[in-house]
Motif scaffolding. Structure first.
Motif, PDB file in Angstrom:
ATOM      1  N   VAL A   1      -4.852   2.304   4.199  1.00  0.00           N
ATOM      2  CA  VAL A   1      -3.876   1.276   3.847  1.00  0.00           C
ATOM      3  C   VAL A   1      -4.522   0.023   3.257  1.00  0.00           C
TER       4      VAL A   1
ATOM      5  N   ARG B   1      -2.090   1.436  -7.215  1.00  0.00           N
ATOM      6  CA  ARG B   1      -0.829   0.828  -6.776  1.00  0.00           C
ATOM      7  C   ARG B   1      -0.967  -0.679  -6.596  1.00  0.00           C
ATOM      8  N   ALA B   2      -2.058  -1.112  -5.988  1.00  0.00           N
ATOM      9  CA  ALA B   2      -2.251  -2.544  -5.746  1.00  0.00           C
ATOM     10  C   ALA B   2      -2.477  -3.301  -7.053  1.00  0.00           C
TER      11      ALA B   2
ATOM     12  N   LEU C   1      -4.587   4.030  -3.965  1.00  0.00           N
ATOM     13  CA  LEU C   1      -4.236   2.726  -3.418  1.00  0.00           C
ATOM     14  C   LEU C   1      -4.643   1.624  -4.399  1.00  0.00           C
TER      15      LEU C   1
ATOM     16  N   HIS D   1      -8.179  -4.513  -1.662  1.00  0.00           N
ATOM     17  CA  HIS D   1      -6.782  -4.164  -1.915  1.00  0.00           C
ATOM     18  C   HIS D   1      -6.094  -3.733  -0.628  1.00  0.00           C
TER      19      HIS D   1
ATOM     20  N   ARG E   1      -3.701   7.242   7.472  1.00  0.00           N
ATOM     21  CA  ARG E   1      -3.533   6.903   6.052  1.00  0.00           C
ATOM     22  C   ARG E   1      -4.352   5.658   5.711  1.00  0.00           C
TER      23      ARG E   1
ATOM     24  N   ASP F   1      -2.423  -1.811   0.502  1.00  0.00           N
ATOM     25  CA  ASP F   1      -1.293  -1.057  -0.027  1.00  0.00           C
ATOM     26  C   ASP F   1      -0.078  -1.985  -0.096  1.00  0.00           C
TER      27      ASP F   1
ATOM     28  N   ASP G   1       2.952  -1.498   0.062  1.00  0.00           N
ATOM     29  CA  ASP G   1       3.963  -1.182   1.076  1.00  0.00           C
ATOM     30  C   ASP G   1       3.638  -1.775   2.437  1.00  0.00           C
ATOM     31  N   ARG G   2       2.418  -2.284   2.607  1.00  0.00           N
ATOM     32  CA  ARG G   2       1.984  -2.830   3.902  1.00  0.00           C
ATOM     33  C   ARG G   2       1.583  -4.299   3.818  1.00  0.00           C
TER      34      ARG G   2
ATOM     35  N   CYS H   1     -12.690   0.900   4.684  1.00  0.00           N
ATOM     36  CA  CYS H   1     -11.278   1.203   4.549  1.00  0.00           C
ATOM     37  C   CYS H   1     -10.592   0.994   5.892  1.00  0.00           C
TER      38      CYS H   1
END
Length: 163
Positions: A71, A29-30, A26, A93, A69, A95, A97-98, A63
């Motif tokens: 996120v 990606r972030a 994650l 961070h 998952r 995700d 996608d969210r 988290c």
């Protein structure tokens, strides 16, 4: 990507060692979203770095978990040289996608709750100067910019109001 999904299934908890790989993914990606030329090459083993943060007795890694998952993530502690009533937010961070689903706001509120429980009065962070999205998020949460020190980060400060 924008999402209108509700976050009522969201759980915020302390990260476990078994979460280190998912958190490192994650994180990658972030971070990749705010470097204009792509994430700089690094020999750093982010999974090992996150494991170190999770296992560090003076640190907190929270988290946000949705439908099993991870996120969103946050890592903070009192840094060397910080006053005892100050906490440094090292990583935060969501995700990509969210984004825009309220996850960051929920995780930030959990961080502030923990900081107050730990009697912190001030929180500080450095945000990448090219990360306008994160800067705007922090401003919406009440953070203010510290004077610019001229490097590739912008310092920010939040009055927490701990006990």
């Amino acid at each position: 990507m924008t999402s209108d999904r509700a976050i009522d299934t969201l759980m915020i908890r302390t990260a476990l060692p078994a979460d280190a790989e998912a958190i490192a993914g994650l994180h990658f990606r972030a971070r990749s979203t705010y470097y204009p030329d792509g994430l700089p090459p690094s020999d750093l083993d982010w999974r090992a770095a996150w494991m170190g943060s999770i296992e560090r007795p003076d640190a907190h890694v929270l988290c946000a978990v949705e439908s099993g998952r991870i996120v969103a993530i946050a890592s903070f502690r009192t840094a060397d040289g910080d006053p005892a009533d100050t906490v440094t937010l090292f990583q935060f961070h969501v995700d990509p996608d969210r984004w825009r689903a309220g996850l960051g706001t929920a995780l930030h509120a959990a961080c502030v709750e923990q900081w107050r429980a730990d009697a912190r009065r001030t929180a500080v962070l450095d945000v990448h100067v090219d990360n306008a999205r994160a800067q705007a998020f922090y401003v919406r949460q009440g953070w203010v910019a510290d004077p610019d020190d001229g490097d590739h980060h912008l310092g920010m400060r939040l009055a927490v109001g701990g006990e």
